[in-house]
Write a protein that holds these residues in place. Structure first.
Motif, PDB file in Angstrom:
ATOM      1  N   ARG A  72    -109.434 -27.982 -19.637  1.00  9.62           N
ATOM      2  CA  ARG A  72    -108.950 -28.424 -18.194  1.00  9.62           C
ATOM      3  C   ARG A  72    -108.424 -29.671 -18.445  1.00  9.62           C
ATOM      4  O   ARG A  72    -107.594 -30.010 -17.374  1.00  9.62           O
ATOM      5  N   TYR A  81    -108.430 -26.374  -7.564  1.00  9.85           N
ATOM      6  CA  TYR A  81    -109.268 -27.501  -7.188  1.00  9.85           C
ATOM      7  C   TYR A  81    -108.291 -28.221  -6.249  1.00  9.85           C
ATOM      8  O   TYR A  81    -107.109 -28.492  -6.859  1.00  9.85           O
ATOM      9  N   GLY A 100    -111.146 -16.166  -9.967  1.00  6.33           N
ATOM     10  CA  GLY A 100    -111.268 -16.108 -11.466  1.00  6.33           C
ATOM     11  C   GLY A 100    -110.804 -17.434 -11.927  1.00  6.33           C
ATOM     12  O   GLY A 100    -110.383 -18.414 -11.100  1.00  6.33           O
ATOM     13  N   CYS A 101    -110.891 -17.696 -13.209  1.00  9.80           N
ATOM     14  CA  CYS A 101    -110.883 -19.137 -13.648  1.00  9.80           C
ATOM     15  C   CYS A 101    -110.039 -19.038 -15.165  1.00  9.80           C
ATOM     16  O   CYS A 101    -110.661 -18.910 -16.015  1.00  9.80           O
ATOM     17  N   MET A 102    -108.930 -18.977 -14.891  1.00  9.66           N
ATOM     18  CA  MET A 102    -107.841 -18.704 -13.891  1.00  9.66           C
ATOM     19  C   MET A 102    -107.594 -17.373 -13.827  1.00  9.66           C
ATOM     20  O   MET A 102    -107.549 -16.701 -14.633  1.00  9.66           O
ATOM     21  N   CYS A 150    -105.027 -26.453 -11.914  1.00  7.54           N
ATOM     22  CA  CYS A 150    -104.646 -25.853 -13.023  1.00  7.54           C
ATOM     23  C   CYS A 150    -104.201 -24.470 -12.973  1.00  7.54           C
ATOM     24  O   CYS A 150    -103.563 -23.938 -13.947  1.00  7.54           O
ATOM     25  N   GLY A 151    -104.524 -23.462 -11.949  1.00  9.68           N
ATOM     26  CA  GLY A 151    -104.115 -22.438 -11.784  1.00  9.68           C
ATOM     27  C   GLY A 151    -102.765 -22.094 -11.472  1.00  9.68           C
ATOM     28  O   GLY A 151    -102.277 -21.172 -11.933  1.00  9.68           O
ATOM     29  N   MET A 157    -115.949 -25.089 -11.501  1.00 10.73           N
ATOM     30  CA  MET A 157    -116.851 -25.639 -12.444  1.00 10.73           C
ATOM     31  C   MET A 157    -116.821 -27.060 -12.308  1.00 10.73           C
ATOM     32  O   MET A 157    -117.201 -27.927 -12.738  1.00 10.73           O
ATOM     33  N   TYR A 158    -116.103 -27.546 -10.912  1.00 10.11           N
ATOM     34  CA  TYR A 158    -116.296 -28.798 -10.552  1.00 10.11           C
ATOM     35  C   TYR A 158    -117.240 -29.153  -9.597  1.00 10.11           C
ATOM     36  O   TYR A 158    -116.894 -29.844  -8.617  1.00 10.11           O
ATOM     37  N   CYS A 201    -107.876 -19.053  -7.371  1.00 12.65           N
ATOM     38  CA  CYS A 201    -108.916 -19.837  -8.448  1.00 12.65           C
ATOM     39  C   CYS A 201    -110.231 -20.028  -7.792  1.00 12.65           C
ATOM     40  O   CYS A 201    -110.438 -20.165  -6.445  1.00 12.65           O
ATOM     41  N   SER A 202    -111.376 -19.734  -8.698  1.00 14.37           N
ATOM     42  CA  SER A 202    -112.712 -20.127  -8.004  1.00 14.37           C
ATOM     43  C   SER A 202    -112.984 -21.470  -7.388  1.00 14.37           C
ATOM     44  O   SER A 202    -113.445 -21.524  -6.432  1.00 14.37           O
ATOM     45  N   CYS A 203    -112.160 -22.489  -7.894  1.00 17.83           N
ATOM     46  CA  CYS A 203    -112.284 -23.765  -7.349  1.00 17.83           C
ATOM     47  C   CYS A 203    -112.173 -23.807  -6.069  1.00 17.83           C
ATOM     48  O   CYS A 203    -112.626 -24.802  -5.009  1.00 17.83           O
ATOM     49  N   TYR A 252    -107.038 -20.772 -21.466  1.00 18.35           N
ATOM     50  CA  TYR A 252    -107.972 -21.552 -21.804  1.00 18.35           C
ATOM     51  C   TYR A 252    -108.879 -20.781 -22.814  1.00 18.35           C
ATOM     52  O   TYR A 252    -109.590 -19.753 -22.379  1.00 18.35           O
TER      53      TYR A 252
HETATM   54  S1  SF4 Z   1    -110.864 -21.954 -11.179  1.00 20.13           S
HETATM   55 FE1  SF4 Z   1    -110.548 -22.525 -13.283  1.00 20.13          FE
HETATM   56  S2  SF4 Z   1    -108.352 -22.495 -13.846  1.00 20.13           S
HETATM   57 FE2  SF4 Z   1    -108.636 -22.588 -11.367  1.00 20.13          FE
HETATM   58  S3  SF4 Z   1    -108.581 -24.858 -10.663  1.00 20.13           S
HETATM   59 FE3  SF4 Z   1    -110.725 -24.373 -10.975  1.00 20.13          FE
HETATM   60  S4  SF4 Z   1    -110.956 -24.976 -13.334  1.00 20.13           S
HETATM   61 FE4  SF4 Z   1    -108.780 -24.769 -13.269  1.00 20.13          FE
END
Ligand code: SF4
Lengths: 380, 237
Positions: free
Chosen positions: A75, B80, B137-139, B43-44, B114-115, B106-108, A160
């Motif tokens: 990431r 995020y 989804g990621c992503m 990042c999505g 994940m953060y 995105c799940s963020c 990824y």
């Molecule tokens: S869900 Fe995954 S791809 Fe989307 S912003 Fe968060 S870390 Fe990045």
């Protein structure tokens, strides 16, 4: 805005003004901003304003297990995630003294070079869009998608991949995969003359990019520039050749350079690199069927993995430049400290600030894209 | 009275059958011409170019990127949002003209993804602005993005996608969460309460303790201090 609150301020007559360029701006790469001071439309001062993408990676990595961090590192640089995984895995391998099996090393090179081609195609697209040539952007992004299909097939993820782990790679290549890589490479190579006509030799692009954002070799070295941006000033430095990792010392490839150090030269270097990557991949495809063996060195139970104490520094050549990891372990289940030295933090901050001065406002976007800076990696 | 006032623009509650037909027509047209604001927060965003360009081709649905918030309909939050970005996102959201739709990709944006541990990101997007649709989804793949956009189109057409009214009706809740994050002095250039009065969208939650706090702190806006490097010292040599 509330009009009743607004009072025109008296200012001395001037033709200097300040402009916030980004973060919500079509010409900026990602979520990043520049504060520029303009005289007419010529930039006289530029200040980078990052931090929009800060997630505190280095702190987060200290709170997760060694193996969990593999999911976190890609990431850091979104368009070119594979070198991130590899560099971190190499650091852990060095700390543990793991020897990676030969086959895994070749597969890693395959993944890295595919990722490099994908990243370069994406950059061409973005760079072309800043000069108003949207067809190249459509082509670049679509051709990159073919590579993402390959990634999806052999790693399971489009962008990824999370495919490298300390000790090797996670999965064996699917049957018939190398044949499909060859087909895709042939297709991309056959497209390059079209790209030349549409973009690289197009006078719209050449005239706009020549002489924009020029840096000399001395400046580049003083500012910590690496990768294609350094090679565009005539210095053939490439970690793949000068400090080989994995199996790059057994591969034949050239380090393309250009002399002029401007946006045009930087883009051209990338175009030549694309050819070199295709050449490397062809060698890998020829060599891989004869290399047998396991794809992963035996590692202890990853959930209770105490990496021996020590510190290490690894570096790889990503598509943006030299990427390094400094990893310290205190013998525990989690890293003690991880520091990422990404190429973009130099390119997008100190270099861009200086190169923007004297250029016109419409050329800032082009300078940024030609430096191939990656904002998530700047902020981390 | 000018004739423009007789046209029932939004959900006229008159028993006029014509106005119902007109509403449906408006919603149909609205769902067929959507402009996405071009703001990549995380990042999505890397999956949006493939979704927009030739391979997946969002334009065949009538969806296009747009550079200015004033003319955009959809705010895509692609991943995020760090706290610094969230301020800009809220300013951008308030600038957009109604009706506006927010999609969290995105799940963020759903729960921090994940953060979840990070000190720098805002975890749940719907605490700060109403969200119409999440694409988890990621992503999420471009197919998922397009499927999500199609769902939004259906919802617009059936008249369910009106989260933007929620922002006016429950402004106090959103403002409170924003104040928690940015401090009590937080103030945006847009006057939401006056707008809510204007659109006749006052609700139970428009006023509350947080809006009272805002009124206390509210300062007349000064011209934005955009002076560059004003805290930098002159070089000595
Ligand atoms: S869900 Fe995954 S791809 Fe989307 S912003 Fe968060 S870390 Fe990045």
């Amino acid at each position: 805005m509330r009009p009743e609150n607004y009072e025109a301020q008296r200012q001395p007559p001037s033709n200097e003004y300040e402009l916030n360029f980004g973060p919500n701006h079509p010409g900026i790469e990602g979520n990043y901003a520049l504060k520029v001071k303009l005289h007419g439309d010529v930039v006289i001062e530029a200040n980078a304003d990052g931090g929009y993408l800060h997630r505190g990676f280095e702190k987060l990595m200290e709170q997760r297990l060694w193996i969990q961090n593999i999911a976190l590192v890609p990431r850091i640089c979104v368009p070119d995630p594979s070198p991130m995984e590899l560099c971190y895995s190499m650091a852990v391998e060095q700390l543990c003294g793991l020897v990676v099996p030969k086959r895994a090393q070749w597969i890693r090179v395959l993944q890295l070079e595919l990722s490099r081609i994908a990243a370069h195609l994406f950059t061409f697209g973005g760079h072309a869009a800043t000069t108003g040539m949207y067809s190249t952007m459509y082509w670049g992004v679509t051709d990159r998608d073919l590579l993402l299909d390959l990634f999806e097939e052999f790693t399971g993820g489009r962008v990824y991949s999370i495919y490298n782990i300390p000790g090797g790679v996670r999965r064996e290549l699917p049957p018939g995969f190398l044949q499909r890589v060859t087909e895709t490479l042939d297709y991309i190579e056959s497209r390059l003359p079209d790209y030349d006509n549409l973009f690289f030799k197009n006078q719209v692009f050449v005239r706009r990019a020549k002489g924009v954002g020029v840096m000399t070799r001395e400046q580049a070295l003083a500012w910590g520039v690496t990768g294609p941006n350094l090679r565009a000033t005539g210095l053939a430095f490439d970690v793949r050749r000068d400090d080989p990792y994995q199996v790059y010392d057994q591969l034949e490839f050239e380090i393309p350079t250009e002399e002029s150090g401007d946006a045009w030269a930087r883009t051209l270097v990338r175009r030549h690199e694309l050819m070199e990557s295709i050449r490397i991949l062809r060698q890998v495809i020829d060599a891989l069927p004869d290399i047998h063996g396991s794809i992963r060195a035996p590692i202890p139970n990853p959930l209770a993995w105490n990496v021996p104490a020590g510190e290490t520094y690894t570096r790889v050549e990503s598509s943006k430049g030299e990427l390094c990891y400094y990893v310290v372990s205190d013998g525990g289940p989690k890293p003690y400290r991880v520091h990422v030295r990404g190429p973009s933090s130099m390119h997008a901050v100190q270099v861009l600030e200086k190169l923007a001065i004297g250029s016109r406002i419409e050329d800032i976007a082009q300078t940024m894209f030609s430096l191939d800076a990656c904002p998530p990696e700047v902020d981390r | 009275m000018s004739s423009i006032n007789q046209i029932p623009v939004i959900e006229a509650k008159r028993g006029n059958p014509l106005s119902k037909v007109f509403d449906e027509l408006v919603r149909f047209c609205r769902s067929r011409s959507l402009f996405i604001l071009h703001y990549c927060t995380g990042c999505g965003a890397i999956e949006l170019p493939p979704a927009m360009t030739s391979r997946f081709d969002m334009e065949r649905l009538g969806i296009q990127p747009m550079v200015s918030p004033r003319q955009a309909d959809i705010l895509l939050i692609t991943g995020y949002v760090s706290i610094k970005t969230l301020k800009r996102v809220i300013l951008t959201y308030e600038q957009m003209g109604s009706p506006k739709y927010v999609i969290g990709i995105c799940s963020c944006t759903v729960n921090g993804g994940m953060y979840w541990q990070s000190y720098a990101t805002a975890k749940k997007l719907d605490e700060y602005m109403p969200v119409d649709l999440y694409i988890a989804g990621c992503m999420p793949r471009p197919e998922a993005v397009i499927a999500g956009l199609q769902q939004l189109m259906n919802r617009i057409q059936s008249g369910e996608a009106n989260s933007w009214e929620d922002y006016f009706r429950n402004y106090d809740y959103y403002l409170g969460n924003q104040q928690k994050l940015f401090g009590d002095n937080w103030q945006t250039p847009t006057d939401i309460i006056t707008e809510a009065k204007h659109y006749n969208l006052m609700g139970e939650g428009t006023f509350g303790e947080h809006t009272r706090l805002l009124e206390q702190h509210q300062k007349p806006l000064e011209a934005l201090d955009m002076r560059l490097g004003h805290n930098l010292k002159e070089p000595t040599e």
